[in-house]
Design an enzyme around this catalytic site. Structure first.
Site, PDB file in Angstrom:
ATOM      1  N   ASP A 198      -7.100  -6.059  -6.449  1.00  0.00           N
ATOM      2  CA  ASP A 198      -6.208  -7.051  -5.836  1.00  0.00           C
ATOM      3  C   ASP A 198      -5.536  -7.865  -6.935  1.00  0.00           C
ATOM      4  O   ASP A 198      -6.027  -7.923  -8.061  1.00  0.00           O
ATOM      5  CB  ASP A 198      -7.010  -8.019  -4.951  1.00  0.00           C
ATOM      6  CG  ASP A 198      -7.515  -7.355  -3.677  1.00  0.00           C
ATOM      7  OD1 ASP A 198      -7.085  -6.233  -3.363  1.00  0.00           O
ATOM      8  OD2 ASP A 198      -8.354  -7.984  -3.001  1.00  0.00           O
ATOM      9  N   ARG A 220       0.111  -1.525  -4.399  1.00  0.00           N
ATOM     10  CA  ARG A 220       0.247  -2.215  -3.105  1.00  0.00           C
ATOM     11  C   ARG A 220       1.296  -3.313  -3.298  1.00  0.00           C
ATOM     12  O   ARG A 220       1.196  -4.122  -4.219  1.00  0.00           O
ATOM     13  CB  ARG A 220      -1.081  -2.839  -2.698  1.00  0.00           C
ATOM     14  CG  ARG A 220      -0.935  -3.690  -1.420  1.00  0.00           C
ATOM     15  CD  ARG A 220      -2.067  -4.684  -1.259  1.00  0.00           C
ATOM     16  NE  ARG A 220      -3.328  -4.046  -0.972  1.00  0.00           N
ATOM     17  CZ  ARG A 220      -4.502  -4.583  -1.289  1.00  0.00           C
ATOM     18  NH1 ARG A 220      -4.581  -5.732  -1.933  1.00  0.00           N
ATOM     19  NH2 ARG A 220      -5.626  -3.959  -0.990  1.00  0.00           N
ATOM     20  N   GLY A 234       2.515 -12.010  -1.640  1.00  0.00           N
ATOM     21  CA  GLY A 234       1.751 -12.867  -2.559  1.00  0.00           C
ATOM     22  C   GLY A 234       1.264 -14.086  -1.803  1.00  0.00           C
ATOM     23  O   GLY A 234       2.073 -14.839  -1.249  1.00  0.00           O
TER      24      GLY A 234
HETATM   25  C1  LIG Z   1      -3.679  -5.395   3.177  1.00  0.00           C
HETATM   26  C2  LIG Z   1      -3.219  -6.622   2.488  1.00  0.00           C
HETATM   27  C3  LIG Z   1      -3.588  -6.851   1.184  1.00  0.00           C
HETATM   28  C4  LIG Z   1      -3.135  -7.989   0.510  1.00  0.00           C
HETATM   29  N1  LIG Z   1      -3.463  -8.163  -0.809  1.00  0.00           N
HETATM   30  C5  LIG Z   1      -2.978  -9.221  -1.479  1.00  0.00           C
HETATM   31  C6  LIG Z   1      -3.205  -9.374  -2.875  1.00  0.00           C
HETATM   32  O1  LIG Z   1      -3.845  -8.546  -3.528  1.00  0.00           O
HETATM   33  N2  LIG Z   1      -2.680 -10.469  -3.484  1.00  0.00           N
HETATM   34  C7  LIG Z   1      -1.954 -11.415  -2.804  1.00  0.00           C
HETATM   35  O2  LIG Z   1      -1.492 -12.375  -3.426  1.00  0.00           O
HETATM   36  N3  LIG Z   1      -1.733 -11.289  -1.473  1.00  0.00           N
HETATM   37  C8  LIG Z   1      -2.224 -10.218  -0.814  1.00  0.00           C
HETATM   38  N4  LIG Z   1      -1.985 -10.092   0.529  1.00  0.00           N
HETATM   39  C9  LIG Z   1      -1.388 -11.232   1.273  1.00  0.00           C
HETATM   40  C10 LIG Z   1       0.109 -11.157   1.300  1.00  0.00           C
HETATM   41  O3  LIG Z   1       0.598 -11.358  -0.005  1.00  0.00           O
HETATM   42  C11 LIG Z   1       0.694 -12.219   2.217  1.00  0.00           C
HETATM   43  O4  LIG Z   1       0.277 -13.482   1.863  1.00  0.00           O
HETATM   44  C12 LIG Z   1       0.336 -12.045   3.673  1.00  0.00           C
HETATM   45  O5  LIG Z   1       0.225 -10.700   4.024  1.00  0.00           O
HETATM   46  C13 LIG Z   1       1.410 -12.696   4.518  1.00  0.00           C
HETATM   47  O6  LIG Z   1       2.662 -12.110   4.275  1.00  0.00           O
HETATM   48  P1  LIG Z   1       3.359 -11.121   5.304  1.00  0.00           P
HETATM   49  O7  LIG Z   1       4.084 -10.092   4.531  1.00  0.00           O
HETATM   50  O8  LIG Z   1       2.356 -10.618   6.268  1.00  0.00           O
HETATM   51  O9  LIG Z   1       4.488 -11.988   5.987  1.00  0.00           O
HETATM   52  P2  LIG Z   1       4.437 -13.393   6.732  1.00  0.00           P
HETATM   53  O10 LIG Z   1       5.845 -13.717   7.013  1.00  0.00           O
HETATM   54  O11 LIG Z   1       3.625 -14.390   5.975  1.00  0.00           O
HETATM   55  O12 LIG Z   1       3.681 -13.054   8.051  1.00  0.00           O
HETATM   56  C14 LIG Z   1       4.293 -12.429   9.156  1.00  0.00           C
HETATM   57  C15 LIG Z   1       3.510 -12.861  10.392  1.00  0.00           C
HETATM   58  O13 LIG Z   1       2.196 -12.323  10.305  1.00  0.00           O
HETATM   59  C16 LIG Z   1       1.233 -13.287  10.722  1.00  0.00           C
HETATM   60  N5  LIG Z   1       0.287 -13.452   9.633  1.00  0.00           N
HETATM   61  C17 LIG Z   1       0.496 -13.090   8.375  1.00  0.00           C
HETATM   62  N6  LIG Z   1      -0.605 -13.294   7.638  1.00  0.00           N
HETATM   63  C18 LIG Z   1      -1.513 -13.810   8.481  1.00  0.00           C
HETATM   64  C19 LIG Z   1      -2.854 -14.225   8.329  1.00  0.00           C
HETATM   65  N7  LIG Z   1      -3.476 -14.126   7.185  1.00  0.00           N
HETATM   66  N8  LIG Z   1      -3.496 -14.699   9.396  1.00  0.00           N
HETATM   67  C20 LIG Z   1      -2.893 -14.776  10.595  1.00  0.00           C
HETATM   68  N9  LIG Z   1      -1.618 -14.385  10.806  1.00  0.00           N
HETATM   69  C21 LIG Z   1      -0.949 -13.918   9.768  1.00  0.00           C
HETATM   70  C22 LIG Z   1       1.960 -14.536  11.087  1.00  0.00           C
HETATM   71  O14 LIG Z   1       2.075 -14.532  12.490  1.00  0.00           O
HETATM   72  C23 LIG Z   1       3.305 -14.375  10.471  1.00  0.00           C
HETATM   73  O15 LIG Z   1       4.287 -14.959  11.257  1.00  0.00           O
HETATM   74  C24 LIG Z   1      -2.352  -8.941   1.207  1.00  0.00           C
HETATM   75  C25 LIG Z   1      -1.983  -8.700   2.519  1.00  0.00           C
HETATM   76  C26 LIG Z   1      -2.384  -7.556   3.158  1.00  0.00           C
HETATM   77  C27 LIG Z   1      -1.926  -7.308   4.546  1.00  0.00           C
END
Ligand SMILES: Cc1cc2nc3c(=O)[nH]c(=O)nc-3n(C[C@H](O)[C@H](O)[C@H](O)COP(=O)(O)OP(=O)(O)OC[C@H]3O[C@@H](n4cnc5c(N)ncnc54)[C@H](O)[C@@H]3O)c2cc1C
Length: 297
Positions: A125, A175, A179
């Site tokens: 990660d 991936r 962020g």
């Molecule tokens: C499989 C996976 C691995 C990841 N690994 C990393 C990593 O290594 N480093 C890192 O910095 N980030 C990581 N992330 C987190 C990522 O960077 C984002 O912060 C997170 O996924 C929210 O961004 P989004 O693209 O889903 O869009 P957003 O616009 O933030 O979310 C879209 C919608 O999804 C819903 N949502 C999103 N996240 C959540 C949540 N956690 N809980 C509840 N509802 C939510 C909300 O309803 C939101 O409106 C990872 C995410 C995933 C899915």
């Protein structure tokens, strides 16, 4: 950070732990390895791949990392035995990055050897900005020795385009995510629209360069953009997948699966559920609001 977010940030730590545990339970498999394995098998049956992780980060003692390595080794063996369609992902600071980089590198190497034995994969990660150089450095070193290692790029970071161009040279398995760590404007985009556009740009660079890309997002517009890119660039199924977190937007997850795309669900487990749960709740104002209300009951 908006006013509501700031209120959530300040008050969530005051919520009693059992309340947080109850509300956060959809995001975690449970406390035991068996909970994870059971849930993973069920997800596999439905057609989802799994990314398993033991909850933990920013440890302060080497023993904690050593313990995590032992648990991950057992997990890899169990996943192999039960033929779980999945891999593990690890946080470098869980394996000691902040304590001793060489120690952390050896820990990841140990897991890569254990994973290779089971023909499994390990993704590192990406954590907050002070970790990026060290994590990428570990990745490049390990990539010379291992095919079963992957890394993460965060679209919010200004440096990511340059990082992606370097990763393209070694046909990395990356991936893509927005962020999760809030970083200063000097080094990160803070405008949501710009972060999304950068996400698409970086994904296109990686796919176009022949890298394998996991598009981790719950943002339906980015899922749409990702599907458009793999179609336009004629990317084979072996070179891309979508990824989502357990407990987040399951209906969208289903739509992606039914649309014929490979998709993986990230499933964490372990006794250290509390900090992870707080982060999930901070991302979900509706649920965080509900939790906060319970404070005043
Ligand atoms: C499989 C996976 C691995 C990841 N690994 C990393 C990593 O290594 N480093 C890192 O910095 N980030 C990581 N992330 C987190 C990522 O960077 C984002 O912060 C997170 O996924 C929210 O961004 P989004 O693209 O889903 O869009 P957003 O616009 O933030 O979310 C879209 C919608 O999804 C819903 N949502 C999103 N996240 C959540 C949540 N956690 N809980 C509840 N509802 C939510 C909300 O309803 C939101 O409106 C990872 C995410 C995933 C899915």
């Amino acid at each position: 950070m908006g006013v509501f977010d700031r209120v959530v940030d300040l008050t969530l730590p005051l919520v009693p732990k059992p309340v947080v545990r109850r509300v956060a339970s959809p995001y975690i498999a449970g406390e035991e390895m068996e909970d994870l394995l059971r849930l993973a098998a069920g997800l596999n049956q439905e057609g989802y791949r799994v990314a398993a992780a033991i909850l933990g980060e920013f440890v302060t003692r080497k023993e904690e990392s050593t313990e995590a390595v032992r648990e991950y080794e057992q997990l890899l063996a169990r996943m192999g035995e039960r033929r779980i369609v999945g891999y593990i992902h690890i946080k470098p600071t869980h394996l000691g990055l902040k304590l001793d980089k060489a120690f952390c590198l050896e820990n990841v190497r140990t897991l890569l050897i254990a994973a290779r034995r089971q023909q499994l994969f390990v993704r590192m990660d990406m954590e907050d900005s002070p970790c990026i150089d060290d994590t990428l450095d570990m990745y490049y070193r390990l990539r010379e020795e291992f095919d079963n290692v992957g890394v993460v790029i965060q679209a919010r970071m200004r440096r990511s385009l340059a990082d992606v161009r370097e990763l393209a040279k070694v046909k990395a398995n990356v991936r893509m995510c927005k962020g999760i760590y809030l970083e200063p404007h000097t080094i990160a985009y803070t405008d949501a629209e710009l972060i999304s556009r950068n996400y698409v740009r970086l994904t296109e660079e990686l796919l176009g360069a022949g890298c394998t890309v996991a598009m981790a997002t719950h943002d339906e517009r980015l899922v749409w953009e990702g599907a458009r890119l793999v179609d336009r660039l004629n990317v084979p199924r072996e070179r891309y997948e979508f990824q989502m977190l357990l407990g987040v937007l399951a209906p969208l997850r289903r739509l992606i699966l039914d649309g014929g795309h490979p998709i993986r669900v990230a499933v964490p487990y372990g006794p250290n559920w509390y900090p992870y749960s707080l982060r999930r709740l901070r991302k979900n104002p509706a649920i965080a609001g509900y939790v906060l209300k319970s404070l005043f009951k």
